[in-house]
Design a protein around this motif. Structure first.
Motif, PDB file in Angstrom:
ATOM      1  N   GLY A   8       0.842  -1.154  -0.052  1.00 18.62           N
ATOM      2  CA  GLY A   8       0.057  -0.172  -0.040  1.00 18.62           C
ATOM      3  C   GLY A   8       0.893   1.210   0.013  1.00 18.62           C
ATOM      4  O   GLY A   8       0.461   2.350   0.737  1.00 18.62           O
ATOM      5  N   SER A   9       1.925   1.242  -0.828  1.00 21.59           N
ATOM      6  CA  SER A   9       3.070   2.410  -0.865  1.00 21.59           C
ATOM      7  C   SER A   9       2.201   3.805  -1.425  1.00 21.59           C
ATOM      8  O   SER A   9       2.938   4.819  -1.206  1.00 21.59           O
ATOM      9  CB  SER A   9       4.233   1.993  -1.657  1.00 21.59           C
ATOM     10  N   THR A  10       1.105   3.635  -2.176  1.00 18.44           N
ATOM     11  CA  THR A  10       0.725   4.845  -2.593  1.00 18.44           C
ATOM     12  C   THR A  10      -0.610   5.496  -1.715  1.00 18.44           C
ATOM     13  O   THR A  10      -0.860   6.691  -1.973  1.00 18.44           O
ATOM     14  CB  THR A  10       0.070   4.781  -3.859  1.00 18.44           C
ATOM     15  N   GLY A  11      -0.720   4.949  -0.433  1.00 12.80           N
ATOM     16  CA  GLY A  11      -1.501   5.446   0.225  1.00 12.80           C
ATOM     17  C   GLY A  11      -1.196   6.540   1.186  1.00 12.80           C
ATOM     18  O   GLY A  11       0.080   6.636   0.947  1.00 12.80           O
ATOM     19  N   ILE A  13      -0.585   6.097   4.619  1.00  8.73           N
ATOM     20  CA  ILE A  13       0.643   5.589   5.416  1.00  8.73           C
ATOM     21  C   ILE A  13       1.915   5.150   4.512  1.00  8.73           C
ATOM     22  O   ILE A  13       2.937   5.571   4.965  1.00  8.73           O
ATOM     23  CB  ILE A  13       0.005   4.418   6.238  1.00  8.73           C
ATOM     24  N   GLN A  38      -2.783   2.912  -8.744  1.00 11.03           N
ATOM     25  CA  GLN A  38      -2.317   4.147  -9.166  1.00 11.03           C
ATOM     26  C   GLN A  38      -0.893   4.191  -9.604  1.00 11.03           C
ATOM     27  O   GLN A  38       0.071   4.354  -9.326  1.00 11.03           O
ATOM     28  CB  GLN A  38      -2.159   4.995  -7.640  1.00 11.03           C
ATOM     29  N   LEU A  85       1.119 -10.068  -4.001  1.00  8.81           N
ATOM     30  CA  LEU A  85       1.249  -9.231  -2.616  1.00  8.81           C
ATOM     31  C   LEU A  85       2.058 -10.091  -1.911  1.00  8.81           C
ATOM     32  O   LEU A  85       3.048  -9.632  -0.904  1.00  8.81           O
ATOM     33  CB  LEU A  85       0.183  -8.755  -2.423  1.00  8.81           C
ATOM     34  N   LYS A 125      -5.316  -2.140  10.693  1.00  7.00           N
ATOM     35  CA  LYS A 125      -6.046  -2.640  11.668  1.00  7.00           C
ATOM     36  C   LYS A 125      -7.163  -3.807  11.457  1.00  7.00           C
ATOM     37  O   LYS A 125      -7.236  -4.812  12.077  1.00  7.00           O
ATOM     38  CB  LYS A 125      -6.625  -1.670  12.654  1.00  7.00           C
ATOM     39  N   GLU A 126      -7.563  -3.776  10.329  1.00  2.74           N
ATOM     40  CA  GLU A 126      -8.539  -4.700   9.720  1.00  2.74           C
ATOM     41  C   GLU A 126      -8.045  -6.001  10.060  1.00  2.74           C
ATOM     42  O   GLU A 126      -8.981  -7.101   9.994  1.00  2.74           O
ATOM     43  CB  GLU A 126      -9.040  -4.554   8.531  1.00  2.74           C
ATOM     44  N   ASP A 150      -0.613   2.329  14.216  1.00  2.00           N
ATOM     45  CA  ASP A 150      -1.811   2.904  14.672  1.00  2.00           C
ATOM     46  C   ASP A 150      -1.254   3.807  15.661  1.00  2.00           C
ATOM     47  O   ASP A 150      -0.713   3.447  16.749  1.00  2.00           O
ATOM     48  CB  ASP A 150      -2.968   2.079  15.135  1.00  2.00           C
ATOM     49  N   VAL A 208      -4.765  13.873   8.025  1.00  2.00           N
ATOM     50  CA  VAL A 208      -5.081  13.540   6.504  1.00  2.00           C
ATOM     51  C   VAL A 208      -4.742  11.983   6.426  1.00  2.00           C
ATOM     52  O   VAL A 208      -3.843  11.445   6.558  1.00  2.00           O
ATOM     53  CB  VAL A 208      -4.129  14.334   5.745  1.00  2.00           C
ATOM     54  N   GLY A 210      -6.634   8.331   4.441  1.00  2.00           N
ATOM     55  CA  GLY A 210      -7.469   7.687   3.081  1.00  2.00           C
ATOM     56  C   GLY A 210      -8.849   8.005   3.594  1.00  2.00           C
ATOM     57  O   GLY A 210      -9.544   8.169   4.388  1.00  2.00           O
ATOM     58  N   ILE A 213     -10.866   5.243   6.169  1.00  2.00           N
ATOM     59  CA  ILE A 213     -10.478   5.324   7.675  1.00  2.00           C
ATOM     60  C   ILE A 213     -11.076   6.830   7.973  1.00  2.00           C
ATOM     61  O   ILE A 213     -11.442   6.894   9.027  1.00  2.00           O
ATOM     62  CB  ILE A 213      -9.140   5.138   7.837  1.00  2.00           C
TER      63      ILE A 213
HETATM   64  P1  NAD Z   1      -5.450   4.757   1.597  1.00  2.00           P
HETATM   65  O1  NAD Z   1      -6.701   4.539   0.916  1.00  2.00           O
HETATM   66  O2  NAD Z   1      -4.663   6.293   1.838  1.00  2.00           O
HETATM   67  O3  NAD Z   1      -4.210   3.712   1.066  1.00  2.00           O
HETATM   68  C1  NAD Z   1      -4.353   2.476   0.725  1.00  2.00           C
HETATM   69  C2  NAD Z   1      -3.357   1.778  -0.029  1.00  2.00           C
HETATM   70  O4  NAD Z   1      -3.969   0.242  -0.185  1.00  2.00           O
HETATM   71  C3  NAD Z   1      -3.139   2.447  -1.320  1.00  2.00           C
HETATM   72  O5  NAD Z   1      -1.580   2.094  -1.794  1.00  2.00           O
HETATM   73  C4  NAD Z   1      -3.901   1.422  -2.365  1.00  2.00           C
HETATM   74  O6  NAD Z   1      -3.466   1.353  -3.546  1.00  2.00           O
HETATM   75  C5  NAD Z   1      -3.898   0.037  -1.639  1.00  2.00           C
HETATM   76  N1  NAD Z   1      -4.890  -0.456  -1.750  1.00  2.00           N
HETATM   77  C6  NAD Z   1      -6.291  -0.441  -1.750  1.00  2.00           C
HETATM   78  N2  NAD Z   1      -7.033  -1.455  -2.057  1.00  2.00           N
HETATM   79  C7  NAD Z   1      -6.233  -2.500  -2.383  1.00  2.00           C
HETATM   80  C8  NAD Z   1      -6.659  -3.897  -2.810  1.00  2.00           C
HETATM   81  N3  NAD Z   1      -7.885  -4.266  -2.857  1.00  2.00           N
HETATM   82  N4  NAD Z   1      -5.265  -4.540  -2.952  1.00  2.00           N
HETATM   83  C9  NAD Z   1      -4.130  -4.070  -2.793  1.00  2.00           C
HETATM   84  N5  NAD Z   1      -3.987  -2.891  -2.557  1.00  2.00           N
HETATM   85  C10 NAD Z   1      -5.096  -2.006  -2.219  1.00  2.00           C
HETATM   86  O7  NAD Z   1      -5.456   4.175   3.030  1.00  2.00           O
HETATM   87  P2  NAD Z   1      -4.583   4.758   4.326  1.00  2.00           P
HETATM   88  O8  NAD Z   1      -5.218   5.970   5.081  1.00  2.00           O
HETATM   89  O9  NAD Z   1      -2.804   4.987   4.166  1.00  2.00           O
HETATM   90  O10 NAD Z   1      -4.595   3.638   5.326  1.00  2.00           O
HETATM   91  C11 NAD Z   1      -4.198   2.068   5.437  1.00  2.00           C
HETATM   92  C12 NAD Z   1      -4.368   1.421   6.492  1.00  2.00           C
HETATM   93  O11 NAD Z   1      -3.668   2.034   7.530  1.00  2.00           O
HETATM   94  C13 NAD Z   1      -5.767   1.045   6.998  1.00  2.00           C
HETATM   95  O12 NAD Z   1      -5.985  -0.055   7.394  1.00  2.00           O
HETATM   96  C14 NAD Z   1      -6.037   2.189   7.994  1.00  2.00           C
HETATM   97  O13 NAD Z   1      -7.017   1.977   8.979  1.00  2.00           O
HETATM   98  C15 NAD Z   1      -4.778   2.175   8.691  1.00  2.00           C
HETATM   99  N6  NAD Z   1      -4.397   3.472   9.341  1.00  2.00           N
HETATM  100  C16 NAD Z   1      -4.183   4.623   8.444  1.00  2.00           C
HETATM  101  C17 NAD Z   1      -3.805   5.881   9.221  1.00  2.00           C
HETATM  102  C18 NAD Z   1      -3.769   7.256   8.551  1.00  2.00           C
HETATM  103  O14 NAD Z   1      -3.373   8.293   8.922  1.00  2.00           O
HETATM  104  N7  NAD Z   1      -3.876   7.055   7.221  1.00  2.00           N
HETATM  105  C19 NAD Z   1      -3.854   5.787  10.600  1.00  2.00           C
HETATM  106  C20 NAD Z   1      -3.984   4.606  11.394  1.00  2.00           C
HETATM  107  C21 NAD Z   1      -4.270   3.424  10.797  1.00  2.00           C
END
Ligand code: NAD
Ligand code: MG
Length: 393
Positions: A8-11, A13, A38, A85, A125-126, A150, A208, A210, A213
């Motif tokens: 999930g490098s493009t998200g 986190i 992406q 993956l 966390k899921e 988290d 900020v 995704g 969440i």
């Molecule tokens: P995001 O939506 O910004 O990023 C999700 C990442 O997962 C992206 O790189 C996307 O390409 C990838 N992805 C999405 N669906 C996919 C699939 N079906 N198969 C493979 N890759 C897939 O999400 P985020 O906010 O970075 O959150 C990621 C995780 O971290 C979540 O479980 C979230 O609960 C947890 N988390 C996030 C934060 C935060 O501040 N963003 C804080 C605590 C915990």
């Protein structure tokens, strides 16, 4: 040199993780980056970090990325599909896996990291909500190291004794205080909650993140999932975990001991702090985070959660108490309901109604293996879809 795969490098986190990694090129090497679809961002990340592998879940996006990587003369090998993956997680030379895919899609690769005995930085966390016992068993069998990313759980981890063994009482802990910002609708009149839009729900006051969440934070399901996450991480019961609304998001959580001491971790709300903590553990490295200015913070407030305003929080506590497949069902129903809300199919207040109906409709059984989780997850998704058809008609 620590070799890292980022799921999930493009998200949100994922990009924060790469920001920290880029500050310490002498310490970290990226083995693999993965994303859903992406292409542009994953290509730019390949240019900057030169990973050995990049995975696009989507085959068409992978083909496009492969072409661009080739044209740019990069040596990165492009893979695609869900099995890839897992493949880039278990390579023997991978030391550390950042699990930052959103939702149930993160379960299998994160579990693969646990089986392979990696150091796991857990943002997803899921995984723990759906398959807590399966994941923890895999971790213990392989000796994998688990570091919570988290922010709340990272704070608790820091406030517990080093090498904490899963025995709260034995370590003199009375309870865990899990802080929550209360999200964007903490003070919105209840009469207006029905009509809030996805854009309003995603406009979090302090973080900020995704979109999924962000909606979870607005409904406080995020805190509910975090209560279940804390249960598995720290062997804490539902009664051991008190949610505390703290709108400033400066105290990231606290641990209360029997002698009256309460230990907390504070910092600016910036995920690079827990990410850097996990990457460098047990050392400390610069995360690029601004120092906390307590004079600017000036005041901190604490309020008990309002379970009527946030029924998702009660549903999560209820699922944790019921145990078995209930948390997996809660998680799946929530994912489907949140996606429907983001797609303007249902109203914000219908999210907890869909989840409650699904929890009511499905029998609870024990979880003994991954298949039990996947069956419960699929059944809950189907039932949630049916509920959504009903409520949107
Ligand atoms: P995001 O939506 O910004 O990023 C999700 C990442 O997962 C992206 O790189 C996307 O390409 C990838 N992805 C999405 N669906 C996919 C699939 N079906 N198969 C493979 N890759 C897939 O999400 P985020 O906010 O970075 O959150 C990621 C995780 O971290 C979540 O479980 C979230 O609960 C947890 N988390 C996030 C934060 C935060 O501040 N963003 C804080 C605590 C915990
Ligand atoms: Mg959190």
């Amino acid at each position: 040199m620590q070799n890292i795969t980022i799921l999930g490098s493009t998200g949100s986190i994922g990009t924060s993780t790469l920001d920290v990694v880029a500050r310490h090129p002498e310490k970290f090497k990226i083995v693999a980056l993965t994303a859903n679809s992406q292409t542009d961002l994953l290509f730019r990340q390949c240019q900057q970090f030169k990973p050995d592998y990049a995975v696009m879940l989507d085959a068409t996006a992978a083909a496009a990325l492969r072409q661009r990587v080739r044209d740019a003369g990069l040596a990165t090998e492009i893979l695609s599909g869900a099995a890839a993956l897992e493949q880039v997680v278990v390579f023997p030379h991978v030391d550390t896996v950042m699990a930052a895919i959103v939702g149930a899609a993160g379960l299998r690769p994160t579990l693969a990291a646990a089986h392979a005995g990696k150091k796991i930085l857990l943002a997803n966390k899921e995984t723990l909500v759906m398959a807590g016992n399966v994941f923890m068993d895999a971790l213990h069998a392989s000796g994998a190291v688990l570091l919570p990313i988290d922010s709340e759980h990272n704070a608790i981890f820091q406030a517990l004794p080093r090498g904490y063994n899963g025995d709260l009482a034995g370590n003199g802990v009375r309870r865990i205080l899990l802080t929550a910002s209360g999200g964007p609708f903490r003070n919105t009149p209840l009469s207006e909650l029905h009509n809030v839009t996805p854009e309003q729900a995603c406009a979090h006051p302090n973080w900020v993140m995704g979109r999924k969440i962000s909606v979870d934070s607005a409904s406080m399901m995020n805190k509910g999932l975090e209560v279940i996450e804390a249960h598995w991480l720290f062997n804490a019961s539902a009664d051991d975990i008190q949610v505390v609304i703290h709108p400033q998001s400066v105290i990231h959580s606290l641990v209360e001991y029997v002698d009256g001491s309460v230990l907390a971790q504070l910092g600016n709300p910036d995920m690079r702090t827990p990410i850097a903590y996990g990457l460098a553990y047990p050392e400390r490295i610069d995360a690029g985070v601004a120092p906390l200015d307590l004079f600017k913070v000036a005041t901190m407030n604490f309020v008990a959660p309002d379970f009527e305003r946030f029924p998702c929080l009660s549903l999560a506590y209820q699922a944790l108490r019921v145990a078995g497949t209930a948390p997996a069902v809660l998680n799946a129903a929530n994912e489907v309901a949140v996606a429907a809300f983001l797609d303007n199919q249902i109203a914000f207040l219908h999210i907890p109604r869909v989840i409650a109906a699904v929890l009511d409709a499905l029998p609870v059984s024990k979880i003994t293996c991954l298949d039990d989780v996947l069956v419960a997850d699929a059944e809950a998704r189907r039932t949630a879809q049916q509920q959504i058809q009903k409520s949107s008609r």
